[in-house]
Write an enzyme that holds these catalytic residues in place. Structure first.
Site, PDB file in Angstrom:
ATOM      1  N   ARG A  68      -2.769  49.928 -30.137  1.00 58.33           N
ATOM      2  CA  ARG A  68      -2.789  49.559 -31.556  1.00 58.33           C
ATOM      3  C   ARG A  68      -1.539  48.740 -31.858  1.00 58.33           C
ATOM      4  O   ARG A  68      -0.482  48.960 -31.254  1.00 58.33           O
ATOM      5  CB  ARG A  68      -2.789  50.802 -32.452  1.00 58.33           C
ATOM      6  N   HIS A  98      -7.709  41.542 -30.960  1.00 58.15           N
ATOM      7  CA  HIS A  98      -8.181  42.948 -30.987  1.00 58.15           C
ATOM      8  C   HIS A  98      -9.611  43.020 -30.434  1.00 58.15           C
ATOM      9  O   HIS A  98     -10.528  43.528 -31.080  1.00 58.15           O
ATOM     10  CB  HIS A  98      -8.112  43.529 -32.414  1.00 58.15           C
TER      11      HIS A  98
HETATM   12  N1  LIG Z   1      -7.860  47.136 -28.388  1.00 59.33           N
HETATM   13  C1  LIG Z   1      -9.062  47.662 -28.396  1.00 59.33           C
HETATM   14  O1  LIG Z   1     -10.068  46.955 -28.432  1.00 59.33           O
HETATM   15  C2  LIG Z   1      -9.214  49.150 -28.322  1.00 59.33           C
HETATM   16  C3  LIG Z   1     -10.477  49.693 -28.040  1.00 59.33           C
HETATM   17  C4  LIG Z   1     -10.605  51.060 -27.910  1.00 59.33           C
HETATM   18  C5  LIG Z   1      -9.481  51.878 -28.058  1.00 59.33           C
HETATM   19  N2  LIG Z   1      -8.277  51.342 -28.340  1.00 59.33           N
HETATM   20  C6  LIG Z   1      -7.086  52.201 -28.480  1.00 59.33           C
HETATM   21  O2  LIG Z   1      -6.911  52.958 -27.289  1.00 59.33           O
HETATM   22  C7  LIG Z   1      -6.421  54.244 -27.656  1.00 59.33           C
HETATM   23  C8  LIG Z   1      -6.629  55.227 -26.528  1.00 59.33           C
HETATM   24  O3  LIG Z   1      -7.993  55.561 -26.384  1.00 59.33           O
HETATM   25  P1  LIG Z   1      -8.470  56.778 -25.453  1.00 59.33           P
HETATM   26  O4  LIG Z   1      -9.942  56.901 -25.610  1.00 59.33           O
HETATM   27  O5  LIG Z   1      -7.929  56.614 -24.082  1.00 59.33           O
HETATM   28  O6  LIG Z   1      -7.712  57.997 -26.152  1.00 59.33           O
HETATM   29  P2  LIG Z   1      -7.487  59.482 -25.598  1.00 59.33           P
HETATM   30  O7  LIG Z   1      -8.526  59.829 -24.591  1.00 59.33           O
HETATM   31  O8  LIG Z   1      -7.339  60.339 -26.807  1.00 59.33           O
HETATM   32  O9  LIG Z   1      -6.083  59.388 -24.823  1.00 59.33           O
HETATM   33  C9  LIG Z   1      -4.885  59.217 -25.478  1.00 59.33           C
HETATM   34  C10 LIG Z   1      -3.761  59.363 -24.471  1.00 59.33           C
HETATM   35  O10 LIG Z   1      -2.517  59.098 -25.144  1.00 59.33           O
HETATM   36  C11 LIG Z   1      -1.628  60.196 -24.912  1.00 59.33           C
HETATM   37  N3  LIG Z   1      -0.750  60.395 -26.054  1.00 59.33           N
HETATM   38  C12 LIG Z   1      -1.065  60.604 -27.358  1.00 59.33           C
HETATM   39  N4  LIG Z   1       0.025  60.801 -28.103  1.00 59.33           N
HETATM   40  C13 LIG Z   1       1.076  60.733 -27.253  1.00 59.33           C
HETATM   41  C14 LIG Z   1       2.482  60.876 -27.402  1.00 59.33           C
HETATM   42  N5  LIG Z   1       3.028  61.144 -28.594  1.00 59.33           N
HETATM   43  N6  LIG Z   1       3.254  60.754 -26.310  1.00 59.33           N
HETATM   44  C15 LIG Z   1       2.712  60.496 -25.101  1.00 59.33           C
HETATM   45  N7  LIG Z   1       1.385  60.351 -24.877  1.00 59.33           N
HETATM   46  C16 LIG Z   1       0.579  60.470 -25.947  1.00 59.33           C
HETATM   47  C17 LIG Z   1      -2.523  61.391 -24.736  1.00 59.33           C
HETATM   48  O11 LIG Z   1      -1.793  62.430 -24.091  1.00 59.33           O
HETATM   49  P3  LIG Z   1      -2.525  63.803 -23.625  1.00 59.33           P
HETATM   50  O12 LIG Z   1      -3.353  63.412 -22.431  1.00 59.33           O
HETATM   51  O13 LIG Z   1      -1.400  64.696 -23.284  1.00 59.33           O
HETATM   52  O14 LIG Z   1      -3.355  64.252 -24.787  1.00 59.33           O
HETATM   53  C18 LIG Z   1      -3.647  60.785 -23.894  1.00 59.33           C
HETATM   54  O15 LIG Z   1      -3.278  60.748 -22.538  1.00 59.33           O
HETATM   55  C19 LIG Z   1      -7.212  54.546 -28.932  1.00 59.33           C
HETATM   56  O16 LIG Z   1      -6.567  55.531 -29.720  1.00 59.33           O
HETATM   57  C20 LIG Z   1      -7.236  53.199 -29.627  1.00 59.33           C
HETATM   58  O17 LIG Z   1      -6.125  53.085 -30.489  1.00 59.33           O
HETATM   59  C21 LIG Z   1      -8.108  49.987 -28.472  1.00 59.33           C
END
Ligand SMILES: NC(=O)c1ccc[n+]([C@@H]2O[C@H](COP(=O)([O-])OP(=O)(O)OC[C@H]3O[C@@H](n4cnc5c(N)ncnc54)[C@H](OP(=O)(O)O)[C@@H]3O)[C@@H](O)[C@H]2O)c1
Length: 316
Positions: free
Chosen positions: A231, A279
């Site tokens: 993000r 994005h």
């Molecule tokens: N650019 C785009 O087109 C696009 C598309 C889709 C998604 N995204 C972004 O990608 C993000 C990730 O998606 P996802 O499905 O992989 O999410 P997810 O499965 O919820 O994984 C999030 C990861 O971030 C870690 N995390 C969260 N808060 C943290 C902190 N304070 N310190 C260290 N690590 C932290 C989590 O740790 P834990 O494993 O310990 O919980 C987890 O490993 C989404 O939230 C979204 O913002 C962007």
């Protein structure tokens, strides 16, 4: 339409046209774009992207909120959220798109795409050094659904892969760190930083000058590179520009920005060391995602638990 079982879905999308989502959802269930006044008793589900603040609090029979994307920061931006489960999008199609984006950008930095493009512009026939992938380490911030899939693909290409998460995570072939204590050693061991974190109060502005200064500087790429597909508010844009100018950072691929769409006057558009995408790393495709949302609603009504429910305390 309103006499179909299962209650009505409120579809609220800000920033893009909801037509296709509307058509696909309404093929199965009744859908509205606005509630019928205050306290509309017919709406049981909301499918949203950046819903107007306060909108969902006006729905007394709401059972669940579905995010159209993997992230839910756009939902939590509403300070007046009702206390119902929030389901985020997890889909093979979305994960595949993000993996493609990460592999594309990592390979472009690794194989010096920017340098070749500048050579081509000047009709220069030059062959820069080619460090093997095994000598390059990619560090993924966020070892969740998307981070783990990207890690797997990068491992198969031969890169060293590091991962950083909030809680301890283990993954075959990946060196992992977690929490505040693990951040500096993770960065010190990373040549190409891939940011796939959610935007929460804990991660806001985490990609700043100080963090970029901790990346490995003596790697074979000639300087560290940044890829942010998480993000925009995870990063401080001015710090990235300063780090590029100070040669603390070699190059950046940015898919997300503090302000979107990226304003025409932003220096990122024309910066020779920056690759910009709008994005679009992993776009939510309603053809793939609507069936998953509808399936979840039906399973929920059979008494099954909702999947991919976000943790309100942690904000993701
Ligand atoms: N650019 C785009 O087109 C696009 C598309 C889709 C998604 N995204 C972004 O990608 C993000 C990730 O998606 P996802 O499905 O992989 O999410 P997810 O499965 O919820 O994984 C999030 C990861 O971030 C870690 N995390 C969260 N808060 C943290 C902190 N304070 N310190 C260290 N690590 C932290 C989590 O740790 P834990 O494993 O310990 O919980 C987890 O490993 C989404 O939230 C979204 O913002 C962007």
């Amino acid at each position: 339409m309103n006499d179909r079982p299962g209650g009505r879905i409120l579809l609220s999308t800000t920033g893009f046209r909801p037509q296709l989502w509307y058509d696909l959802l309404s093929a199965e269930r009744p859908v509205v774009l606005e509630p019928d006044g205050d306290d509309d008793p017919t709406i049981e589900y909301a499918v949203v992207w950046k819903q107007p603040p306060g909108l969902l609090a006006r729905l007394p029979y709401l059972k669940a909120i579905f995010s159209i994307g993997a992230g839910v920061d756009h939902i939590f931006a509403d300070p007046d959220l009702p206390d119902v489960p929030i389901v985020r999008m997890v889909a093979d199609n979305l994960t595949q798109h993000m993996t493609e984006y990460v592999v594309w950008r990592v390979l472009d930095h690794h194989r010096q795409g920017a340098l070749y493009r500048s050579h081509q512009n000047r009709k220069l026939w030059r062959e820069p050094p080619q460090p093997p992938a095994e000598n390059v380490s990619v560090g993924i911030m966020g070892l969740g659904q998307l981070g783990r899939a990207a890690a797997k693909a990068l491992l198969s290409l031969g890169f060293q892969v590091n991962g950083w998460s909030r809680t301890e995570r283990r993954m075959d072939g990946v060196t992992t760190w977690h929490g505040e204590k693990g951040l500096t050693p993770f960065l010190n061991a990373t040549d190409i930083l891939v940011v796939l974190l959610p935007y929460t109060t804990a991660t806001e502005g985490i990609v700043n000058y100080d963090l970029l200064g901790k990346l490995r500087r003596d790697g074979e790429l000639g300087g560290p590179c940044l890829i942010n597909a998480g993000r925009g508010k995870l990063q401080r844009g001015d710090d990235i520009l300063r780090a590029l100018d100070d040669d603390i950072l070699k190059e950046a691929s940015l898919d997300v920005f503090e302000e979107e769409p990226l304003p025409p006057e932003s220096p990122f558009w024309t910066h020779p060391k920056v690759f910009v995408t709008p994005h679009a790393a992993a776009t939510s495709d309603p053809h793939h995602l609507v069936p998953l949302i509808l399936e979840q609603m039906t399973a929920f009504e059979r008494g099954e638990p909702l999947r991919n429910v976000v943790n309100r305390e942690e904000g993701y």
